[in-house]
Design a protein around this motif. Structure first.
Motif, short mmCIF file in Angstrom:
data_model
loop_
_atom_site.label_atom_id
_atom_site.label_comp_id
_atom_site.label_asym_id
_atom_site.label_seq_id
_atom_site.Cartn_x
_atom_site.Cartn_y
_atom_site.Cartn_z
N ILE A 15 0.95 -1.50 0.18
CA ILE A 15 -0.18 0.05 -0.03
C ILE A 15 0.68 1.35 -0.26
CG2 ILE A 15 -1.22 1.43 1.34
CD1 ILE A 15 -2.66 -1.30 2.23
N VAL A 16 0.55 2.41 -0.44
CA VAL A 16 1.06 3.15 -0.84
C VAL A 16 0.58 4.76 -0.50
CG1 VAL A 16 2.91 5.04 -2.29
CG2 VAL A 16 2.76 3.00 -2.94
N THR A 17 0.77 5.13 0.56
CA THR A 17 0.73 6.79 1.34
C THR A 17 0.48 7.98 0.44
OG1 THR A 17 1.61 6.85 3.02
CG2 THR A 17 0.14 5.17 3.47
N ASP A 18 -0.04 9.20 0.03
CA ASP A 18 0.68 9.63 0.03
C ASP A 18 1.63 10.20 -1.39
OD1 ASP A 18 -1.38 11.52 1.02
OD2 ASP A 18 -0.37 11.52 2.67
N ALA A 33 8.32 -0.61 5.95
CA ALA A 33 8.01 1.21 5.50
C ALA A 33 8.70 1.57 5.18
CB ALA A 33 7.56 2.29 6.48
N LEU A 34 8.83 1.32 3.19
CA LEU A 34 9.75 1.66 2.44
C LEU A 34 9.21 3.42 1.54
CD1 LEU A 34 9.67 -1.22 0.80
CD2 LEU A 34 11.44 -1.11 2.45
N ARG A 35 10.58 4.16 1.40
CA ARG A 35 10.27 5.07 0.82
C ARG A 35 10.24 4.37 -1.29
NH1 ARG A 35 15.50 6.96 3.61
NH2 ARG A 35 14.66 8.30 5.75
N ALA A 36 8.61 5.49 -1.05
CA ALA A 36 8.74 4.99 -2.80
C ALA A 36 9.72 5.47 -3.82
CB ALA A 36 7.40 5.38 -2.58
N THR A 37 10.54 6.30 -3.15
CA THR A 37 11.43 6.60 -4.41
C THR A 37 12.53 5.96 -4.41
OG1 THR A 37 12.46 8.46 -2.46
CG2 THR A 37 10.89 9.40 -3.82
N ASP A 38 12.61 5.71 -3.42
CA ASP A 38 14.12 4.56 -3.98
C ASP A 38 13.96 3.48 -2.97
OD1 ASP A 38 14.54 5.33 -1.07
OD2 ASP A 38 15.57 6.46 -0.88
N GLY A 39 13.05 3.22 -2.40
CA GLY A 39 13.13 1.66 -1.69
C GLY A 39 13.60 1.66 -1.03
N ARG A 40 14.06 2.44 0.38
CA ARG A 40 15.01 2.56 1.27
C ARG A 40 14.46 2.46 2.67
NH1 ARG A 40 19.55 7.23 2.05
NH2 ARG A 40 19.26 6.29 3.82
N ILE A 55 -2.79 -5.34 4.77
CA ILE A 55 -2.71 -4.13 5.69
C ILE A 55 -3.84 -3.12 5.15
CG2 ILE A 55 -1.22 -1.67 5.72
CD1 ILE A 55 0.91 -2.91 5.28
N VAL A 56 -4.24 -2.77 6.51
CA VAL A 56 -5.29 -1.38 6.39
C VAL A 56 -4.84 -0.10 7.55
CG1 VAL A 56 -7.71 -1.49 7.24
CG2 VAL A 56 -6.79 -3.38 6.48
N ILE A 57 -5.07 0.83 6.44
CA ILE A 57 -4.52 1.60 7.34
C ILE A 57 -5.91 2.84 7.59
CG2 ILE A 57 -3.42 4.25 6.32
CD1 ILE A 57 -1.60 2.86 4.50
N ASP A 76 2.72 4.79 12.76
CA ASP A 76 3.94 5.16 11.95
C ASP A 76 4.83 6.45 12.34
OD1 ASP A 76 5.79 5.33 9.32
OD2 ASP A 76 4.14 6.43 8.79
N LYS A 77 4.00 6.91 13.24
CA LYS A 77 4.94 8.33 14.04
C LYS A 77 5.51 7.78 14.95
CE LYS A 77 0.99 11.29 13.18
NZ LYS A 77 0.84 10.75 12.66
N ASN A 78 5.58 6.54 16.07
CA ASN A 78 6.48 5.84 16.62
C ASN A 78 7.20 4.77 16.64
OD1 ASN A 78 4.72 6.93 18.59
ND2 ASN A 78 3.34 5.55 18.80
#
Length: 79
Positions: A15-18, A33-40, A55-57, A76-78
């Protein structure tokens, strides 16, 4: 190909958010949780057992279920 990510187990539908973070549940007992731009890797969370549900967001967290029938709410914030 821009990037590739290979966890130690089968994955559920990502799932991708924003357009920024890709969340992936895996049978290796983790949610990634991976960065969408580079997969890191941004963070990972161990659910204690294989994740066999998508996953449900919500506004506050990610909800995942494992093969033991347990649900985890991950903020995600923690991470």
């Amino acid at each position: 190909m821009q990037w590739q990510f290979e966890p130690d187990g089968w994955i559920q539908s990502p799932i991708v958010t924003d357009g920024e973070i890709v969340y992936v549940a895996s049978m290796d007992h983790k949610v990634y949780a991976l960065r969408a731009t580079d997969g890191r890797l941004h963070w990972k969370y161990d659910t204690g057992d294989a994740v066999n549900q998508c996953i449900v967001i919500t506004d506050q967290s990610l909800i995942v279920g494992n093969t033991e029938g347990e649900l985890s709410a991950i903020s995600d914030k923690n991470q």
